[in-house]
Design a protein around this motif. Structure first.
Motif, PDB file in Angstrom:
ATOM      1  N   VAL A   1      22.738  20.695  49.297  1.00 54.77           N
ATOM      2  CA  VAL A   1      23.005  21.412  50.421  1.00 54.77           C
ATOM      3  C   VAL A   1      23.976  20.686  51.354  1.00 54.77           C
ATOM      4  CG1 VAL A   1      22.243  23.150  52.225  1.00 54.77           C
ATOM      5  CG2 VAL A   1      21.447  23.087  49.832  1.00 54.77           C
ATOM      6  N   LEU A   2      23.282  19.710  51.874  1.00 57.07           N
ATOM      7  CA  LEU A   2      24.138  18.957  53.218  1.00 57.07           C
ATOM      8  C   LEU A   2      25.610  18.414  52.421  1.00 57.07           C
ATOM      9  CD1 LEU A   2      23.587  18.083  55.927  1.00 57.07           C
ATOM     10  CD2 LEU A   2      22.789  16.014  55.086  1.00 57.07           C
ATOM     11  N   GLU A   3      25.509  17.822  51.382  1.00 57.78           N
ATOM     12  CA  GLU A   3      26.723  17.380  50.840  1.00 57.78           C
ATOM     13  C   GLU A   3      27.879  18.279  50.655  1.00 57.78           C
ATOM     14  OE1 GLU A   3      25.082  13.508  48.155  1.00 57.78           O
ATOM     15  OE2 GLU A   3      25.122  15.234  47.324  1.00 57.78           O
ATOM     16  N   ASN A   4      27.516  19.710  49.951  1.00 58.78           N
ATOM     17  CA  ASN A   4      28.322  20.828  49.931  1.00 58.78           C
ATOM     18  C   ASN A   4      28.651  21.134  51.129  1.00 58.78           C
ATOM     19  OD1 ASN A   4      28.632  22.472  47.389  1.00 58.78           O
ATOM     20  ND2 ASN A   4      26.491  21.648  47.234  1.00 58.78           N
ATOM     21  N   ILE A   5      28.106  20.940  52.292  1.00 53.93           N
ATOM     22  CA  ILE A   5      28.846  21.484  53.754  1.00 53.93           C
ATOM     23  C   ILE A   5      29.772  20.405  54.325  1.00 53.93           C
ATOM     24  CG2 ILE A   5      28.159  21.917  55.800  1.00 53.93           C
ATOM     25  CD1 ILE A   5      25.327  23.576  54.829  1.00 53.93           C
TER      26      ILE A   5
ATOM     27  N   ASP B   1      18.200  18.664  51.410  1.00 56.08           N
ATOM     28  CA  ASP B   1      18.318  17.525  50.373  1.00 56.08           C
ATOM     29  C   ASP B   1      18.112  18.444  49.073  1.00 56.08           C
ATOM     30  OD1 ASP B   1      18.746  15.503  52.046  1.00 56.08           O
ATOM     31  OD2 ASP B   1      16.719  15.655  52.687  1.00 56.08           O
ATOM     32  N   GLN B   2      18.138  19.484  49.002  1.00 53.70           N
ATOM     33  CA  GLN B   2      17.928  20.434  47.887  1.00 53.70           C
ATOM     34  C   GLN B   2      19.219  20.728  47.196  1.00 53.70           C
ATOM     35  OE1 GLN B   2      15.243  23.722  47.968  1.00 53.70           O
ATOM     36  NE2 GLN B   2      13.678  22.550  48.822  1.00 53.70           N
ATOM     37  N   TYR B   3      19.322  21.127  45.933  1.00 51.69           N
ATOM     38  CA  TYR B   3      20.569  21.410  45.038  1.00 51.69           C
ATOM     39  C   TYR B   3      20.537  22.777  44.961  1.00 51.69           C
ATOM     40  CZ  TYR B   3      21.216  16.411  44.036  1.00 51.69           C
ATOM     41  OH  TYR B   3      21.268  14.887  44.161  1.00 51.69           O
ATOM     42  N   PRO B   4      21.765  23.265  44.658  1.00 51.11           N
ATOM     43  CA  PRO B   4      21.898  24.852  44.454  1.00 51.11           C
ATOM     44  C   PRO B   4      21.133  25.553  43.609  1.00 51.11           C
ATOM     45  CG  PRO B   4      24.065  23.804  44.769  1.00 51.11           C
ATOM     46  CD  PRO B   4      23.064  22.772  44.576  1.00 51.11           C
ATOM     47  N   TYR B   5      20.730  24.981  42.379  1.00 50.41           N
ATOM     48  CA  TYR B   5      20.000  25.680  41.357  1.00 50.41           C
ATOM     49  C   TYR B   5      18.377  25.955  41.992  1.00 50.41           C
ATOM     50  CZ  TYR B   5      17.408  21.177  40.343  1.00 50.41           C
ATOM     51  OH  TYR B   5      16.644  19.989  40.047  1.00 50.41           O
ATOM     52  N   GLN B   6      17.973  25.067  43.091  1.00 47.92           N
ATOM     53  CA  GLN B   6      16.729  25.171  43.656  1.00 47.92           C
ATOM     54  C   GLN B   6      16.410  26.290  44.633  1.00 47.92           C
ATOM     55  OE1 GLN B   6      16.657  20.835  44.646  1.00 47.92           O
ATOM     56  NE2 GLN B   6      14.545  20.746  43.592  1.00 47.92           N
ATOM     57  N   LEU B   7      17.813  26.890  45.009  1.00 48.78           N
ATOM     58  CA  LEU B   7      17.756  28.161  45.967  1.00 48.78           C
ATOM     59  C   LEU B   7      18.025  29.347  45.451  1.00 48.78           C
ATOM     60  CD1 LEU B   7      20.608  26.326  48.381  1.00 48.78           C
ATOM     61  CD2 LEU B   7      17.955  25.845  48.652  1.00 48.78           C
ATOM     62  N   SER B   8      17.261  30.279  46.097  1.00 49.49           N
ATOM     63  CA  SER B   8      17.587  31.486  45.774  1.00 49.49           C
ATOM     64  C   SER B   8      19.098  31.858  45.898  1.00 49.49           C
ATOM     65  CB  SER B   8      16.669  32.807  46.451  1.00 49.49           C
ATOM     66  OG  SER B   8      17.154  32.370  48.019  1.00 49.49           O
TER      67      SER B   8
ATOM     68  N   GLN C   1      19.775  32.269  49.764  1.00 50.35           N
ATOM     69  CA  GLN C   1      20.010  31.158  50.092  1.00 50.35           C
ATOM     70  C   GLN C   1      21.404  30.383  49.884  1.00 50.35           C
ATOM     71  OE1 GLN C   1      16.446  29.318  48.556  1.00 50.35           O
ATOM     72  NE2 GLN C   1      15.162  29.788  50.676  1.00 50.35           N
ATOM     73  N   GLN C   2      21.593  30.502  48.740  1.00 48.42           N
ATOM     74  CA  GLN C   2      23.040  29.927  48.315  1.00 48.42           C
ATOM     75  C   GLN C   2      24.179  30.505  49.013  1.00 48.42           C
ATOM     76  OE1 GLN C   2      23.741  29.257  43.937  1.00 48.42           O
ATOM     77  NE2 GLN C   2      21.671  29.510  43.537  1.00 48.42           N
TER      78      GLN C   2
ATOM     79  N   ASN D   1      29.975  29.693  44.853  1.00 49.79           N
ATOM     80  CA  ASN D   1      31.133  28.527  44.592  1.00 49.79           C
ATOM     81  C   ASN D   1      30.554  27.179  44.893  1.00 49.79           C
ATOM     82  OD1 ASN D   1      32.481  30.654  43.221  1.00 49.79           O
ATOM     83  ND2 ASN D   1      34.487  29.790  44.047  1.00 49.79           N
ATOM     84  N   LEU D   2      29.327  27.177  44.890  1.00 53.91           N
ATOM     85  CA  LEU D   2      28.732  25.642  45.581  1.00 53.91           C
ATOM     86  C   LEU D   2      28.953  24.717  44.462  1.00 53.91           C
ATOM     87  CD1 LEU D   2      25.523  26.622  47.168  1.00 53.91           C
ATOM     88  CD2 LEU D   2      27.730  26.440  48.334  1.00 53.91           C
TER      89      LEU D   2
END
Length: 251
Positions: free
Chosen positions: A102-106, A139-146, A149-150, A95-96
């Motif tokens: 990543v930083l903005e999500n947190i 600085d990565q976006y969710p789609y760039q993570l496994s 990692q998400q 649900n990100l």
């Protein structure tokens, strides 16, 4: 004297004619992990969601830290928000926000909901990313993570709200098997650090290792409860034994 962070009494919940929770009561001691196990459709996730009022119970009383709701009576929205602020929720499917880094999500919750200074929220988010092993992904976006990692970002996001209890809804069920360990390792560390955790999980050996209390749910009730050694190692109920045998000894 035991101090309890969560107390639930007589929780009832139905969806239409389907009664999902039937008078469920339990307590979670401060600084301990409680694992909720049981077959699909037994009410595990619904029970967890009532602890954050994501699903509003039809009846019963739940106290989380210093906020209590009696679900049989109307509750002002402000009081529901206070209740929800006492817990952090880690969802099964991450649900990100896909359009945020990543930083903005947190930092979204601490800044937008809790109105904390952005600089403080960013500094704390960076520390949390280091804790979950993702400092280089800020600085990565969710789609760039496994998927793993998400999910670790999802855990950091929940912790950023500084909750009194962290609720996990089957945090590894959507992951590929090789990614499960990295998420469970983070949760184990939180348990060791003394966070109060409630974890719905199908990872039975993990539940045995990390929890102080195990609740086995079936058909909307807690059929068995106790320490991991009692419930998983030496269950009293035939239904519990049957369930564990199917999970631990698959064909």
């Amino acid at each position: 004297m035991t101090e309890y962070r969560v107390e639930a009494e007589g929780i009832e919940k139905a969806f239409g004619e389907n009664k999902v929770l039937r008078g469920v009561s339990f307590k979670v001691a401060t600084g301990t992990a409680t694992a909720i196990i049981g077959p699909s459709g037994s009410g595990k996730t619904t029970l967890l969601r009532t602890l954050n009022a994501l699903d509003r119970a039809d009846a019963g009383v739940i106290r989380v830290d210093d906020v209590q709701i009696d679900f049989a009576t109307p509750t002002p929205k402000a009081e529901v928000r206070r209740f929800q602020s006492r817990s952090g929720f880690v969802f099964q499917g991450h649900n990100l926000f896909p359009h945020k880094t990543v930083l903005e999500n947190i930092t979204e919750g601490p800044v937008m909901v809790q109105k904390r200074p952005k600089e403080q929220a960013v500094a704390e988010a960076v520390e949390l990313l280091e804790r979950v092993g993702l400092a280089d992904k800020r600085d990565q976006y969710p789609y760039q993570l496994s998927g793993g990692q998400q999910q670790r970002v999802g855990i950091a996001r929940a912790l950023a709200l500084k909750p009194k209890v962290v609720l996990f809804d089957e945090p590894t069920s959507a992951l590929d098997p090789e990614l499960v360990g990295e998420v469970l390792s983070v949760i184990k560390d939180l348990a060791v650090e003394g966070w109060t955790l409630v974890i719905v999980t199908h990872e039975i050996q993990f539940a045995r290792q990390v929890s102080s209390q195990v609740l086995f749910t079936d058909r909307g009730i807690i059929l068995e409860r106790g320490t991991p050694d009692e419930v998983i190692g030496n269950p009293k109920q035939d239904r519990t034994r049957q369930f564990l045998d199917r999970i631990l000894n698959p064909l």
